[in-house]
Design a protein around this motif. Structure first.
Motif, short mmCIF file in Angstrom:
data_model
loop_
_atom_site.label_atom_id
_atom_site.label_comp_id
_atom_site.label_asym_id
_atom_site.label_seq_id
_atom_site.Cartn_x
_atom_site.Cartn_y
_atom_site.Cartn_z
N GLY A 64 -5.44 -5.44 -3.12
CA GLY A 64 -4.50 -4.45 -3.63
C GLY A 64 -3.80 -3.69 -2.51
O GLY A 64 -2.59 -3.44 -2.57
N LYS A 65 -4.56 -3.35 -1.47
CA LYS A 65 -3.97 -2.65 -0.32
C LYS A 65 -2.91 -3.51 0.36
O LYS A 65 -1.91 -3.01 0.87
N PRO A 69 2.01 -2.54 -1.41
CA PRO A 69 3.22 -2.13 -0.70
C PRO A 69 4.24 -3.24 -0.56
O PRO A 69 5.45 -3.00 -0.55
N ILE A 70 3.77 -4.49 -0.46
CA ILE A 70 4.70 -5.62 -0.37
C ILE A 70 5.47 -5.77 -1.67
O ILE A 70 6.69 -6.01 -1.68
N LYS A 73 8.24 -3.18 -1.90
CA LYS A 73 9.38 -3.50 -1.04
C LYS A 73 10.19 -4.67 -1.63
O LYS A 73 11.42 -4.68 -1.56
N MET A 74 9.50 -5.65 -2.19
CA MET A 74 10.19 -6.78 -2.81
C MET A 74 11.05 -6.33 -3.98
O MET A 74 12.20 -6.77 -4.14
N LEU A 75 10.50 -5.43 -4.79
CA LEU A 75 11.22 -4.95 -5.99
C LEU A 75 12.48 -4.19 -5.61
O LEU A 75 13.57 -4.51 -6.09
N VAL A 108 7.68 0.57 9.36
CA VAL A 108 6.48 1.24 8.85
C VAL A 108 5.36 0.22 8.64
O VAL A 108 4.19 0.51 8.93
N SER A 109 5.70 -0.97 8.14
CA SER A 109 4.69 -2.01 7.95
C SER A 109 4.05 -2.39 9.29
O SER A 109 2.82 -2.55 9.39
#
Length: 200
Positions: A64-65, A69-70, A73-75, A108-109
């Protein structure tokens, strides 16, 4: 594969459907854009739900971690790309805005990975949360504007102008907050860039 992770995967699965309906100009009266908007809102709600459920039920996992976040960002990136592609966010500003937003996310990633390599976690701060909230408001407003442009109905000019102003103000504000939150992350975590030294 717990409930929060299923919601995260659902968010990823919804993205191609959102893109399909947004681009489905063969659907009359711009209805495809409204369907895409509904999918975007549902997917955004899963973002809030999965985190709340994971923390409340102690279901936080490494998967989940990694994916949460991926998926976010994709959305947002998918919808922003489409808004720029159909000139709802006009050139050249659309290209500049999306470059800033995507660059910040990559930065940030990468910073999260760097900080994690030193044994700490880069937690989201208020600037990042405010940026996300404004972004999640700006994108639906822009989609409504795109709908008004393409619906083929006798839309009052005042209504279109109102959504144009709202869209440009909100997406501009989201871009400014993107820069501020990105700089803030770097400043707060500048210690991560210091080289590790070993004592003999």
């Amino acid at each position: 594969m717990n409930l929060p992770n299923k919601l995260t995967i659902l968010r990823v699965v919804l993205i191609p459907f959102m893109m399909f309906f947004y681009l489905a100009d063969f659907i009359p009266y711009g209805i495809g854009k409204l369907i895409a908007l509904a999918i975007f809102i549902i997917a955004s709600l899963t973002d809030m739900l999965d985190g709340q459920i994971a923390r409340k039920r102690n279901l936080v996992t490494n998967f989940g971690k990694f994916l949460d976040p991926i998926a976010d960002k994709m959305l947002t990136s998918a919808m922003l790309f489409m808004l720029v592609a159909d000139q709802t966010i006009p050139s050249p500003w659309g290209a500049i805005i999306i470059t800033i937003i995507i660059s910040r996310e990559f930065m940030v990633s990468a910073l999260r990975l760097l900080v994690a390599s030193k044994g700490t976690v880069l937690a989201a701060d208020w600037w990042g949360k405010i940026k996300t909230i404004v972004q999640m408001i700006a994108i639906p407003v822009c989609v409504v504007l795109s709908y008004l442009y393409t619906c083929g109905l006798n839309v009052p000019n005042a209504l279109t102008l109102t959504f144009e102003i709202l869209s440009y103000v909100l997406i501009g504000l989201a871009t400014v907050l993107t820069v501020i939150s990105g700089v803030n992350y770097i400043v707060k975590n500048r210690h991560a860039f210091k080289e590790d030294t070993k004592q003999d």
